[in-house]
Motif scaffolding. Structure first.
Motif, mmCIF file in Angstrom:
data_model
loop_
_atom_site.group_PDB
_atom_site.id
_atom_site.type_symbol
_atom_site.label_atom_id
_atom_site.label_comp_id
_atom_site.label_asym_id
_atom_site.label_seq_id
_atom_site.Cartn_x
_atom_site.Cartn_y
_atom_site.Cartn_z
ATOM 1 N N ASP A 26 9.235 -2.402 -4.615
ATOM 2 C CA ASP A 26 8.122 -2.028 -3.742
ATOM 3 C C ASP A 26 8.085 -0.506 -3.619
ATOM 4 O O ASP A 26 9.027 0.111 -3.125
ATOM 5 C CB ASP A 26 8.331 -2.673 -2.368
ATOM 6 C CG ASP A 26 7.244 -2.294 -1.373
ATOM 7 O OD1 ASP A 26 6.293 -1.593 -1.763
ATOM 8 O OD2 ASP A 26 7.366 -2.699 -0.201
ATOM 9 N N ASN A 27 7.019 0.104 -4.075
ATOM 10 C CA ASN A 27 6.861 1.554 -3.915
ATOM 11 C C ASN A 27 5.613 1.899 -3.108
ATOM 12 O O ASN A 27 5.109 3.021 -3.173
ATOM 13 C CB ASN A 27 6.829 2.255 -5.277
ATOM 14 C CG ASN A 27 5.681 1.766 -6.151
ATOM 15 O OD1 ASN A 27 4.848 0.963 -5.725
ATOM 16 N ND2 ASN A 27 5.631 2.257 -7.392
ATOM 17 N N VAL A 28 5.132 0.932 -2.336
ATOM 18 C CA VAL A 28 3.943 1.154 -1.501
ATOM 19 C C VAL A 28 4.401 1.398 -0.067
ATOM 20 O O VAL A 28 5.075 0.560 0.545
ATOM 21 C CB VAL A 28 2.985 -0.049 -1.555
ATOM 22 C CG1 VAL A 28 1.790 0.178 -0.646
ATOM 23 C CG2 VAL A 28 2.531 -0.283 -2.986
ATOM 24 N N ALA A 29 4.053 2.546 0.480
ATOM 25 C CA ALA A 29 4.475 2.899 1.833
ATOM 26 C C ALA A 29 3.673 2.125 2.872
ATOM 27 O O ALA A 29 2.531 1.729 2.630
ATOM 28 C CB ALA A 29 4.296 4.404 2.052
ATOM 29 N N LEU A 118 8.920 3.480 7.972
ATOM 30 C CA LEU A 118 9.621 3.298 6.703
ATOM 31 C C LEU A 118 9.926 1.821 6.485
ATOM 32 O O LEU A 118 10.202 1.083 7.439
ATOM 33 C CB LEU A 118 10.911 4.115 6.669
ATOM 34 C CG LEU A 118 10.701 5.638 6.661
ATOM 35 C CD1 LEU A 118 10.736 6.193 8.070
ATOM 36 C CD2 LEU A 118 11.730 6.326 5.783
ATOM 37 N N ASP A 119 9.880 1.397 5.215
ATOM 38 C CA ASP A 119 10.135 -0.005 4.904
ATOM 39 C C ASP A 119 11.536 -0.182 4.322
ATOM 40 O O ASP A 119 12.358 0.739 4.312
ATOM 41 C CB ASP A 119 9.053 -0.557 3.976
ATOM 42 C CG ASP A 119 9.038 0.118 2.607
ATOM 43 O OD1 ASP A 119 10.022 0.803 2.254
ATOM 44 O OD2 ASP A 119 8.038 -0.032 1.878
ATOM 45 N N ASP A 122 12.759 2.367 1.903
ATOM 46 C CA ASP A 122 12.628 3.746 2.389
ATOM 47 C C ASP A 122 11.324 4.405 1.945
ATOM 48 O O ASP A 122 11.246 5.638 1.856
ATOM 49 C CB ASP A 122 13.818 4.610 1.976
ATOM 50 C CG ASP A 122 14.979 4.490 2.954
ATOM 51 O OD1 ASP A 122 14.758 3.997 4.079
ATOM 52 O OD2 ASP A 122 16.102 4.897 2.608
ATOM 53 N N ASN A 123 10.328 3.602 1.617
ATOM 54 C CA ASN A 123 9.002 4.180 1.443
ATOM 55 C C ASN A 123 8.510 4.659 2.806
ATOM 56 O O ASN A 123 8.512 3.893 3.773
ATOM 57 C CB ASN A 123 8.027 3.147 0.884
ATOM 58 C CG ASN A 123 8.416 2.690 -0.511
ATOM 59 O OD1 ASN A 123 8.653 3.512 -1.398
ATOM 60 N ND2 ASN A 123 8.489 1.376 -0.712
ATOM 61 N N GLU A 124 8.102 5.914 2.878
ATOM 62 C CA GLU A 124 7.708 6.508 4.160
ATOM 63 C C GLU A 124 6.196 6.664 4.234
ATOM 64 O O GLU A 124 5.562 7.170 3.307
ATOM 65 C CB GLU A 124 8.386 7.867 4.350
ATOM 66 C CG GLU A 124 8.133 8.485 5.719
ATOM 67 C CD GLU A 124 8.973 9.740 5.953
ATOM 68 O OE1 GLU A 124 8.950 10.268 7.075
ATOM 69 O OE2 GLU A 124 9.655 10.191 5.002
ATOM 70 N N SER A 125 5.631 6.253 5.348
ATOM 71 C CA SER A 125 4.185 6.348 5.536
ATOM 72 C C SER A 125 3.749 7.786 5.725
ATOM 73 O O SER A 125 4.575 8.697 5.900
ATOM 74 C CB SER A 125 3.766 5.535 6.765
ATOM 75 O OG SER A 125 4.161 6.209 7.959
#
Length: 233
Positions: A26-29, A118-119, A122-125
């Motif tokens: 998953d690379n979607v923030a 963050l998910d 660690d993808n950050e919005s």
């Protein structure tokens, strides 16, 4: 390796089969949170000496407001002391259920805030909408004091004040002569003139420019204070 046994088709035919192994990532923030900030300026509370001043940050988990977000595990909190300053990380939470944060700035309560979500990966919005809060300066002066060595009301000083950086105060006698001046917002005038001599009982006139601590920096108050001070001995 094999052959079709058909004329004009190369023989043998070689088939190099391939195997590829991969794990989807998953690379979607997440969507950014919705942020709100409140402090004593929202509650009409006056500053008192020694009182702890802080901002209360509250935000909404983006999983509750954004259909595209279904994975939030924690948040990061950012702060800039003045409008236009670079944001710095001042804290983070341990889980997605914690949606409040208390911050005590070094000076006053002015500043700008943003929160990110963050998910698991660690993808950050993006930043939440940036919220800038200002100080609510207060500076009020009495009109008399009694420097008569009885231990009570000996100094001319302001009432408890908030978010004042400095002042430019000048006090004059009835003939317009400057008898005292200070930049200290505490004033602490003991009724003596600039030469250290006790002034007589009477009415004195003052002007006072006040410099406030604001989210835009140190700025002069919109109005210059002026009025009369009675020395009662």
């Amino acid at each position: 390796a094999g052959s079709y046994g058909i004329a004009n088709v190369p023989s043998p035919l070689l088939n190099d089969s391939q195997e590829a192994c991969a794990v989807p990532i998953d690379n979607v923030a997440p969507c950014p949170p919705e942020l709100g900030v409140r402090n004593i300026c929202n509650e009409n509370v006056t500053c008192q000496e020694g009182e702890t001043l802080f901002n209360t940050l509250e935000w909404i988990n983006p999983m509750e407001i954004c259909e595209k977000t279904d994975d939030v595990v924690y948040y990061k909190i950012y702060y800039a002391p003045f409008e236009g300053d670079e944001f710095v990380l001042i804290g983070s939470t341990d889980d997605s259920g914690t949606t409040t944060f208390l911050h005590e700035p070094e000076r006053g309560i002015a500043g700008c805030y943003a929160v990110t979500a963050l998910d698991t990966f660690d993808n950050e919005s993006d930043f939440s909408p940036i919220i800038c809060v200002d100080n609510c300066p207060s500076y009020v002066l009495p009109n008399a004091f009694t420097p008569n060595d009885d231990g009570a009301n000996e100094l001319f000083e302001p009432y408890p004040f908030c978010f004042i950086e400095s002042i430019d105060m000048n006090i004059f006698n009835r003939w317009g002569e400057l008898v005292y001046q200070t930049s200290d917002p505490n004033i602490n005038w003991n009724g003596e003139n600039l030469q250290g001599r006790r002034l007589p009982s009477g009415t004195y006139y003052y002007t006072c420019k006040v410099y406030e601590q604001r989210v835009t920096g140190i700025v002069p108050a919109p109005e210059v204070l002026s009025g009369y001070i009675d020395i009662i001995r």
